[in-house]
Design a protein around this motif. Structure first.
Motif, PDB file in Angstrom:
ATOM      1  N   GLN A 246       0.827 -10.789  -4.708  1.00 44.95           N
ATOM      2  CA  GLN A 246       1.419 -10.006  -5.795  1.00 44.95           C
ATOM      3  C   GLN A 246       2.627 -10.764  -6.353  1.00 44.95           C
ATOM      4  OE1 GLN A 246       2.087  -5.858  -4.741  1.00 44.95           O
ATOM      5  NE2 GLN A 246       0.287  -5.848  -3.401  1.00 44.95           N
ATOM      6  N   ASP A 255       6.591  -7.287  -5.404  1.00 39.08           N
ATOM      7  CA  ASP A 255       7.047  -6.501  -4.249  1.00 39.08           C
ATOM      8  C   ASP A 255       6.947  -7.384  -3.016  1.00 39.08           C
ATOM      9  OD1 ASP A 255       7.475  -4.098  -5.649  1.00 39.08           O
ATOM     10  OD2 ASP A 255       5.346  -3.564  -5.501  1.00 39.08           O
ATOM     11  N   GLU A 313      -2.257   0.905   5.413  1.00 39.05           N
ATOM     12  CA  GLU A 313      -1.267   1.113   4.364  1.00 39.05           C
ATOM     13  C   GLU A 313      -0.145   0.105   4.558  1.00 39.05           C
ATOM     14  OE1 GLU A 313      -0.994   5.702   2.990  1.00 39.05           O
ATOM     15  OE2 GLU A 313      -0.266   5.295   5.013  1.00 39.05           O
ATOM     16  N   TYR A 314       0.390  -0.401   3.466  1.00 36.13           N
ATOM     17  CA  TYR A 314       1.502  -1.354   3.580  1.00 36.13           C
ATOM     18  C   TYR A 314       2.691  -0.844   2.783  1.00 36.13           C
ATOM     19  CZ  TYR A 314      -0.148  -3.014  -1.009  1.00 36.13           C
ATOM     20  OH  TYR A 314      -0.519  -3.097  -2.331  1.00 36.13           O
ATOM     21  N   TYR A 315       3.870  -1.217   3.244  1.00 36.80           N
ATOM     22  CA  TYR A 315       5.112  -0.765   2.622  1.00 36.80           C
ATOM     23  C   TYR A 315       5.571  -1.826   1.630  1.00 36.80           C
ATOM     24  CZ  TYR A 315       9.730   1.521   2.436  1.00 36.80           C
ATOM     25  OH  TYR A 315      10.878   2.174   2.043  1.00 36.80           O
ATOM     26  N   ALA A 316       5.687  -1.449   0.358  1.00 34.36           N
ATOM     27  CA  ALA A 316       6.041  -2.385  -0.717  1.00 34.36           C
ATOM     28  C   ALA A 316       7.457  -2.122  -1.207  1.00 34.36           C
ATOM     29  CB  ALA A 316       5.053  -2.246  -1.872  1.00 34.36           C
ATOM     30  N   LYS A 328       7.569   1.855  -1.286  1.00 40.86           N
ATOM     31  CA  LYS A 328       6.467   2.814  -1.360  1.00 40.86           C
ATOM     32  C   LYS A 328       5.326   2.352  -0.460  1.00 40.86           C
ATOM     33  CE  LYS A 328       7.219   4.361  -6.140  1.00 40.86           C
ATOM     34  NZ  LYS A 328       6.653   4.359  -7.512  1.00 40.86           N
ATOM     35  N   TRP A 329       4.659   3.328   0.139  1.00 39.93           N
ATOM     36  CA  TRP A 329       3.443   3.034   0.902  1.00 39.93           C
ATOM     37  C   TRP A 329       2.274   2.909  -0.063  1.00 39.93           C
ATOM     38  CZ3 TRP A 329       3.495   1.408   5.681  1.00 39.93           C
ATOM     39  CH2 TRP A 329       4.552   1.761   6.518  1.00 39.93           C
ATOM     40  N   LYS A 330       1.495   1.839   0.101  1.00 35.02           N
ATOM     41  CA  LYS A 330       0.319   1.624  -0.739  1.00 35.02           C
ATOM     42  C   LYS A 330      -0.903   1.362   0.130  1.00 35.02           C
ATOM     43  CE  LYS A 330       2.975  -0.098  -4.677  1.00 35.02           C
ATOM     44  NZ  LYS A 330       3.121  -1.165  -5.690  1.00 35.02           N
ATOM     45  N   LYS A 331      -2.068   1.582  -0.433  1.00 38.90           N
ATOM     46  CA  LYS A 331      -3.306   1.486   0.343  1.00 38.90           C
ATOM     47  C   LYS A 331      -3.723   0.039   0.574  1.00 38.90           C
ATOM     48  CE  LYS A 331      -6.136   4.093   2.526  1.00 38.90           C
ATOM     49  NZ  LYS A 331      -5.567   4.682   3.736  1.00 38.90           N
TER      50      LYS A 331
END
Length: 506
Positions: A246, A255, A313-316, A328-331
């Motif tokens: 990203q 991020d 889930e990963y924390y961005a 934010k947590w994203k899938k």
């Protein structure tokens, strides 16, 4: 017969990083002492040797922040072997100060001396071409191997990094930073010798490591490797493959990775690694991930994947934020990546690092993969509540540790436990004297139903806190502990083998 087969799944092993071995020239290497350690593991009834990541370390000396997820750490190349092969003389090696001590690594002196010495070996290799004709042929084959598709980019990356005084690649001149064809072509020509030097180091690393691993396997010892889920931003992986991450049009992160605030850290953990562009990976059939995992099984027998939660889930965290508070947590890719892996590479032995707070969806993912998770005894003894880390709550399909590289030594952990927790620990384990505590914790791991037990070497040696490998979220003083030369006694081997025998882990 069936009962015997069940017993055969019970195994034990030791966690010890390569850099923690005792050997000459300031750091543990693929030296005679590494082979002696394998002999010790065999003698003490062990089945596994677990390592930390073997990649070349960057700022901070952490093996979890590497210049490449594929390359090996040149520090681990054994100097004595190069002397025996004629690439160096003892006089060459004695010119340099590698610093440190029997129990401590001085990375600054290592950085300032090791590459100069290895450059001497490379120069001798070229000057005495006739003497090293066979090695030269093997080196050429190594460079052309399809398995080493990453080598040219890594070697160019390191040459450019040296040229820039070690600066991160996102500060380089635009042409090479954005990998414009004309700039890359010119750099390859300009730094041809330097590129070849870094390729040669990887050749030496691969030769020495493959021999050591083969020796361990012959002795019945499987190697457990460790890979971080993320790669470092300042790495050949990110620079050469920006489409995987990203990043914006200037190849700066959008991020970055980390963990949110919790009871241990009020501002969370800001790791700073670039995050994967998972939709792109899915479109390619997870090609890069399959290459990465395939490479891992070339150099390890079992792979522990760090921060397994990040696949669910990963924390961005927005790039540039000073802390991890606003994220934010994203899938993540979920099971799709592991389904692809099983179809393409077959069933592989994986350890899922599933520590910390786990959501229902992470637990489901670990269960669906079938991979064993981790249990840490140092997390078990909270007098206020029931813990999943207490041995009576284990299942067979898990790996139990007294502690990991991120934990204190069990000796120091027990000595500094809060009063109520220590009381509960002593009651649970039947500890009468504080001096018996470490082996009582080890015994509970061995006695558990868990198929596999891995004990850090520092705990078998009952060492205090100075032998801790890493304190998370701190910089400096980590990754430096080394084992004393006389630490591996026959008496200790007998005691370890007795535990393996008593608890049917031989």
């Amino acid at each position: 017969m069936a009962n015997t087969e069940k017993k055969s799944t019970r195994k034990c092993g030791v966690l010890l990083p390569i850099f923690s071995l005792s050997s000459e020239y300031g750091i543990g290497t693929f030296s005679k002492e590494a082979y002696d350690f394998v002999d010790f593991l065999e003698k003490s009834g062990q089945s596994y040797w677990q390592l930390l990541p073997l990649g070349p370390t960057s700022y901070g000396d952490s093996p979890y922040q590497s210049f490449s997820t594929f390359a090996g750490n040149p520090y681990f190349i054994d100097i004595k072997t190069l002397i025996d092969e004629g690439l160096l003389t003892r006089k060459d090696a004695d010119k340099y100060d590698f610093g440190g001590s029997e129990e401590y690594i001085d990375y600054e002196k290592m950085y300032r001396s090791r590459f100069l010495l290895l450059k001497t070996a490379y120069d001798n290799f070229n000057k005495k071409a006739k003497s090293f004709a066979d090695m030269a042929r093997k080196f050429e084959t190594f460079k052309k191997s399809r398995d080493n598709f990453w080598l040219a980019d890594y070697s160019l990356f390191m040459a450019l990094k040296n040229e820039s005084g070690g600066r991160s690649w996102n500060t380089w001149e635009e042409g090479v930073r954005l990998r414009k064809p004309a700039a890359i072509k010119a750099a390859k020509e300009k730094f041809k010798e330097e590129i070849d030097f870094y390729s040669f180091l990887q050749f030496l690393f691969a030769q020495q490591w493959s021999k050591l691993k083969a020796y361990a396997n012959k002795k019945g010892i499987d190697i457990i490797g460790d890979i971080p889920i993320y790669v470092a931003f300042d790495s050949a992986d990110t620079w050469a493959n920006p489409e995987l991450f990203q990043l914006d049009k200037n190849n700066d992160p959008i991020d970055v990775a980390g963990c949110p605030p919790d009871a241990f850290s009020a501002t969370g953990q800001l790791w700073g690694n670039p995050l994967y562009k998972w939709d792109y990976h899915e479109k390619t059939g997870y090609k890069w991930w399959m290459q990465r995992i395939k490479h891992c099984y070339k150099i390890y027998d079992v792979v522990r994947i760090d921060h397994f939660r990040g696949f669910d889930e990963y924390y961005a965290i927005p790039y540039g934020n000073p802390t991890a508070e606003k994220g934010k947590w994203k899938k993540g890719p979920g099971y799709k990546l592991f389904d692809t892996m099983k179809k393409e590479l077959g069933e592989k032995r994986v350890i899922a690092e599933d520590l910390g707070f786990l959501t229902e969806s992470v637990i489901k993912l670990v269960k669906k993969t079938g991979y064993p998770g981790m249990k840490i005894l140092q997390f078990a003894f909270d007098s206020r509540e029931e813990s999943d880390y207490l041995p009576h709550n284990y299942t067979k399909n898990c790996i139990v540790y007294t502690g990991t590289h991120d934990n204190d030594t069990t000796r120091n952990w027990f000595d500094t436990l809060p009063k109520a927790d220590k009381k509960y620990c002593k009651e649970y384990l039947g500890i009468k004297k504080a001096s018996d505590a470490v082996w009582a914790v080890i015994r509970s791991a061995f006695a558990s139903v868990s198929d596999t037990v891995i004990i850090p070497m520092q705990d078998y040696l009952e060492l205090p806190g100075y032998a801790r490998i890493n304190t998370p979220s701190t910089l400096g003083g980590n990754w430096v502990w080394r084992m004393k030369k006389d630490a591996l006694t026959d008496e200790l081997a007998v005691k370890m083998k007795d535990f393996a025998r008593i608890y049917r882990r031989l």
